[in-house]
Design a protein around this motif. Structure first.
Motif, mmCIF file in Angstrom:
data_model
loop_
_atom_site.group_PDB
_atom_site.id
_atom_site.type_symbol
_atom_site.label_atom_id
_atom_site.label_comp_id
_atom_site.label_asym_id
_atom_site.label_seq_id
_atom_site.Cartn_x
_atom_site.Cartn_y
_atom_site.Cartn_z
ATOM 1 N N LEU A 237 -7.948 -36.806 36.420
ATOM 2 C CA LEU A 237 -7.768 -37.744 36.577
ATOM 3 C C LEU A 237 -8.053 -38.313 34.740
ATOM 4 C CD1 LEU A 237 -9.254 -39.328 40.084
ATOM 5 C CD2 LEU A 237 -7.250 -38.919 39.552
ATOM 6 N N TRP A 238 -8.952 -38.505 33.701
ATOM 7 C CA TRP A 238 -9.114 -38.488 32.729
ATOM 8 C C TRP A 238 -8.249 -37.693 31.704
ATOM 9 C CZ3 TRP A 238 -10.281 -34.824 28.791
ATOM 10 C CH2 TRP A 238 -10.663 -35.592 27.480
ATOM 11 N N SER A 239 -7.768 -36.454 31.889
ATOM 12 C CA SER A 239 -6.889 -35.598 31.398
ATOM 13 C C SER A 239 -4.981 -35.829 31.486
ATOM 14 C CB SER A 239 -7.879 -34.520 32.149
ATOM 15 O OG SER A 239 -6.935 -33.703 33.272
ATOM 16 N N MET A 240 -5.265 -36.321 32.958
ATOM 17 C CA MET A 240 -4.127 -37.186 32.818
ATOM 18 C C MET A 240 -3.512 -38.374 32.076
ATOM 19 S SD MET A 240 -4.405 -37.192 37.321
ATOM 20 C CE MET A 240 -2.283 -37.972 37.863
ATOM 21 N N LYS A 241 -5.146 -38.947 31.788
ATOM 22 C CA LYS A 241 -4.125 -39.939 30.773
ATOM 23 C C LYS A 241 -4.306 -40.101 29.205
ATOM 24 C CE LYS A 241 -5.485 -45.429 30.021
ATOM 25 N NZ LYS A 241 -5.941 -46.479 30.376
ATOM 26 N N GLU A 242 -5.317 -39.039 29.224
ATOM 27 C CA GLU A 242 -5.425 -38.383 28.142
ATOM 28 C C GLU A 242 -5.179 -37.286 27.056
ATOM 29 O OE1 GLU A 242 -8.777 -38.513 24.696
ATOM 30 O OE2 GLU A 242 -8.368 -39.711 26.493
ATOM 31 N N LYS A 243 -3.762 -37.129 27.969
ATOM 32 C CA LYS A 243 -2.749 -36.136 26.710
ATOM 33 C C LYS A 243 -1.955 -37.192 26.759
ATOM 34 C CE LYS A 243 0.381 -34.342 30.314
ATOM 35 N NZ LYS A 243 1.452 -33.952 30.876
ATOM 36 N N HIS A 244 -1.811 -38.278 26.846
ATOM 37 C CA HIS A 244 -0.752 -38.879 25.974
ATOM 38 C C HIS A 244 -1.788 -40.087 25.542
ATOM 39 C CE1 HIS A 244 1.960 -38.468 29.070
ATOM 40 N NE2 HIS A 244 1.331 -38.232 30.177
ATOM 41 N N ASN A 245 -2.545 -40.301 25.173
ATOM 42 C CA ASN A 245 -3.605 -40.723 24.022
ATOM 43 C C ASN A 245 -3.203 -39.961 22.759
ATOM 44 O OD1 ASN A 245 -5.094 -41.993 22.413
ATOM 45 N ND2 ASN A 245 -6.964 -41.751 23.836
ATOM 46 N N CYS A 246 -2.297 -40.628 21.862
ATOM 47 C CA CYS A 246 -2.289 -40.122 20.297
ATOM 48 C C CYS A 246 -3.372 -40.240 19.937
ATOM 49 C CB CYS A 246 -1.007 -41.239 19.859
ATOM 50 S SG CYS A 246 0.578 -41.154 20.787
ATOM 51 N N ASN A 247 -4.629 -41.023 20.297
ATOM 52 C CA ASN A 247 -5.415 -40.825 19.538
ATOM 53 C C ASN A 247 -7.087 -39.710 19.093
ATOM 54 O OD1 ASN A 247 -5.003 -43.048 17.263
ATOM 55 N ND2 ASN A 247 -5.130 -44.739 19.018
ATOM 56 N N LYS A 249 -9.301 -37.519 20.535
ATOM 57 C CA LYS A 249 -10.337 -36.311 19.877
ATOM 58 C C LYS A 249 -9.587 -34.351 20.169
ATOM 59 C CE LYS A 249 -14.395 -33.782 18.590
ATOM 60 N NZ LYS A 249 -15.731 -33.281 19.207
ATOM 61 N N PHE A 250 -8.906 -34.609 21.434
ATOM 62 C CA PHE A 250 -8.405 -33.351 21.673
ATOM 63 C C PHE A 250 -6.732 -33.642 21.451
ATOM 64 C CE2 PHE A 250 -12.938 -33.453 23.621
ATOM 65 C CZ PHE A 250 -13.434 -32.600 22.838
ATOM 66 N N LYS A 251 -6.099 -34.472 20.836
ATOM 67 C CA LYS A 251 -5.041 -34.419 21.146
ATOM 68 C C LYS A 251 -3.680 -33.333 20.642
ATOM 69 C CE LYS A 251 -0.485 -36.132 21.551
ATOM 70 N NZ LYS A 251 -0.203 -36.582 22.935
ATOM 71 N N ILE A 252 -4.671 -32.605 20.083
ATOM 72 C CA ILE A 252 -3.853 -30.895 19.114
ATOM 73 C C ILE A 252 -4.112 -29.846 20.015
ATOM 74 C CG2 ILE A 252 -3.750 -29.295 18.047
ATOM 75 C CD1 ILE A 252 -4.788 -31.186 15.555
ATOM 76 N N TYR A 253 -5.165 -29.946 20.741
ATOM 77 C CA TYR A 253 -5.533 -29.434 22.703
ATOM 78 C C TYR A 253 -4.557 -29.745 22.590
ATOM 79 C CZ TYR A 253 -7.359 -27.048 26.711
ATOM 80 O OH TYR A 253 -7.260 -26.605 27.678
ATOM 81 N N PHE A 254 -4.972 -30.525 23.380
ATOM 82 C CA PHE A 254 -3.300 -30.991 24.715
ATOM 83 C C PHE A 254 -1.363 -30.472 24.760
ATOM 84 C CE2 PHE A 254 -6.798 -33.793 26.552
ATOM 85 C CZ PHE A 254 -6.942 -33.916 27.372
ATOM 86 N N ASN A 255 -1.205 -30.748 23.251
ATOM 87 C CA ASN A 255 -0.156 -30.737 22.579
ATOM 88 C C ASN A 255 0.189 -28.643 22.803
ATOM 89 O OD1 ASN A 255 0.379 -33.001 22.220
ATOM 90 N ND2 ASN A 255 -0.132 -32.245 20.021
ATOM 91 N N THR A 256 -0.737 -27.893 22.682
ATOM 92 C CA THR A 256 -0.359 -26.653 23.192
ATOM 93 C C THR A 256 -0.254 -26.950 24.518
ATOM 94 O OG1 THR A 256 -3.246 -26.019 23.600
ATOM 95 C CG2 THR A 256 -1.945 -26.366 21.727
#
Length: 561
Positions: A237-247, A249-256
């Protein structure tokens, strides 16, 4: 495997002339009794001393290694390997599975390294020669079982290169690069020649996504109050929202991460119907129903009660399924220094693909000295070669459902369970074959023994069926009563697997190349099931001919008598 890797006085013992290495089966092994019996059938004890002579003869390396390998292979067996292993004293099994062989060779290497590092052995040259021989066997195994990788040149790896740079900036060290490979999406490729024991990737805990990280989020205090919710559900549930968080720390990871994971959980109706006749059809349907029930228990309630934290546009069913597939296909179980096993996402390491011939076997334990995860090689990986790890001892049905692929090669864990209504017979004391509550078959081409009373089929299954027909049978002698019993057992198996073959239907090759990804994958899995069933039928037919031949001989002798 329970060859103790902790140096102690019991691991190596030395006299004036001899030095002994101790190979010991741990009493804590969940299959201790079965392995103990297998060892005894080979003439070994659960704790065996292998002596190294100070003045070895010309064949001492091959002789010593043969003994050590026989013992270590049995110690390293897992449940499936024990079930399908041939446990007679006369059995000449020298190979159980790729996993078992790599584990065996590395366990012996570890024992030799411990003895060498102690510096207390008078036969250092003997140990060194043994070590070189083991390293040579590991290299030979890799050469014989290398998996050819075809690179796809027309794919950009810009996002992946950004992630590698992000990893370097955050303390990750890697000797791998990322490339697109045929049949697997992306893979991790060795930048240089890597040897046994080399660290391919080292990941600081600070770059690992685990429940400790989630505790800092604003949704944790809400989710932890939900009765029965697991840490894995909170993470997804956290990752569903975190992938849209531009700030993030793991934004580059979610982009891949891909927009679609294409696992069995995303199968459409045509693919599911293509699985008709297999148990996987029901397994996937039940798994999807379970996830739908889980989603319905959380939403839209969370969106209604906390719209600022759980926005409706983010927490859709489609995004929930995406997050489930992310965690099923990319997460790893990690043991932390506090002794807790946690489910984690590990950036960069997620590019390592699975193989039944892995380079990396052990990677799920944090090194407390460095507070990092180290992915060490159990066999060499050449420059430009794809580096594989083992996701676990999984069947192709499991890998298809939760990871979205079928492994290359003959997977020894592709089994078809056998469901018997009859109660399990009481086991005969000392016979590990009869101490089984479940039974299964796999491709009989994996067996080395197709002689009478074996036929390439699993010994525990055959013994169970024999005793179901005639509980008094204890031996495999060529007596008429035994042979007649064999005819009935093989006849029953033929009937069972003829029905399975009929349920699977004929292979449909019409326009498979133009079919959707999920239908293609379903048909490939079904082809594997047909191959297993056909191999069992072939073995039963050949077995019947063997038994009929012996039965004729037996009856002719009776007639002459």
């Amino acid at each position: 495997m329970e060859i103790d890797n902790t140096p102690s006085s019991d691991e190596a013992k030395e006299t004036d002339d001899d030095f002994a290495i101790v190979l010991e089966l741990s009493e804590d092994d969940p299959h201790f009794d079965k392995k103990k019996k297998l060892l005894q059938n080979k003439g070994f004890n659960p704790k065996e001393l292998v002596y190294l002579k100070s003045s070895p003869g010309p064949d001492w390396i091959s002789t010593t290694l043969k003994v050590m390998l026989q013992i270590a292979r049995i110690i390293q067996l897992d449940e499936v390997e024990i079930y399908f292993g041939e446990d007679d004293a006369c059995s000449s099994v020298e190979f159980y599975s790729p996993r078992n062989e790599v584990e065996t060779l590395n366990s012996i290497l570890s024992l030799l390294d411990i003895s060498l590092s102690s510096g207390m052995c008078m036969q250092m040259n003997v140990l060194q020669e043994l070590r070189e021989a083991i390293i040579g066997m590991i290299h030979d195994f890799g050469d014989k079982n290398s998996v050819k990788t075809t690179f796809l040149e027309n794919h950009s790896c810009g996002k992946e290169e950004c992630l590698l740079q992000w990893g370097e900036n955050n303390g990750i060290t890697t000797r791998l690069q990322i490339a697109y490979v045929e049949g697997a999406g992306r893979g991790a490729i060795a930048r240089e020649n890597l040897n046994v024991g080399d660290i391919a990737v080292e990941i600081p805990v600070s770059t690992v996504i685990s429940e400790e990280l989630i505790r800092e989020s604003n949704m944790f205090h809400i989710l932890e109050k939900i009765d029965g919710i697991s840490s894995e559900t909170i993470l997804l549930l956290w990752s569903m929202k975190e992938k849209h968080n531009c700030n993030s720390k793991f934004k580059i990871y979610f982009n891949t991460l891909p927009e679609e994971f294409n696992t069995g959980l995303s199968f459409g109706i045509d693919a599911i119907m293509a699985l008709d006749g297999t148990m996987l059809l029901e397994e996937i349907v039940q798994a999807k129903q379970h996830l739908q029930t889980q989603y319905d228990s959380l939403f839209p309630t969370l969106c209604n009660d906390h719209p600022d934290i759980f926005p409706r546009e983010v927490y859709t069913w489609e995004q929930f399924l995406w997050a489930c597939e992310l965690w099923y296909s990319n997460s790893m179980q990690v043991m932390f220094p506090d002794g807790k096993l946690r489910t984690c996402l590990i950036p960069i390491a997620g590019f390592l693909n699975h193989s039944i011939y892995p380079h990396i076997l052990h990677y799920g334990k944090v090194d407390p000295a460095t507070n990092s995860l180290k992915f060490c090689l159990s066999r060499p990986c050449s420059e430009g070669e794809q580096c594989f790890l083992s996701y676990g001892n999984f069947s192709s049905s499991h890998l298809l459902t939760f990871y979205g692929f079928l492994p290359q090669g003959d997977n020894p864990y592709d089994v078809i369970p056998m469901d018997f209504e009859a109660e399990q017979e009481d086991c005969t004391e000392g016979n590990p074959r009869l101490d089984w509550t479940t039974h299964m078959v796999r491709g009989t081409w994996l067996s080395n023994n197709h002689n009478i009373f074996y036929y390439g089929l699993p010994p525990p299954l055959l013994d169970y069926l024999r005793r179901a027909k005639n509980p008094m049978l204890q031996t495999k002698s060529l007596l008429q009563s035994n042979l007649e019993n064999e005819m009935e057992v093989l006849g029953d198996l033929l009937y069972t697997f003829d029905c399975m073959k009929e349920n699977l239907g004929e292979t449909d090759l019409n326009d498979r190349e133009n079919a959707s990804w999920d239908v293609r994958l379903a048909e490939e899995f079904k082809d594997q099931q047909r191959r297993i069933v056909s191999s069992v039928l072939t073995s039963c037919h050949k077995g019947l001919r063997l038994v009929e031949n012996e039965l004729r001989k037996c009856m002719n002798e009776d007639t002459r008598g």
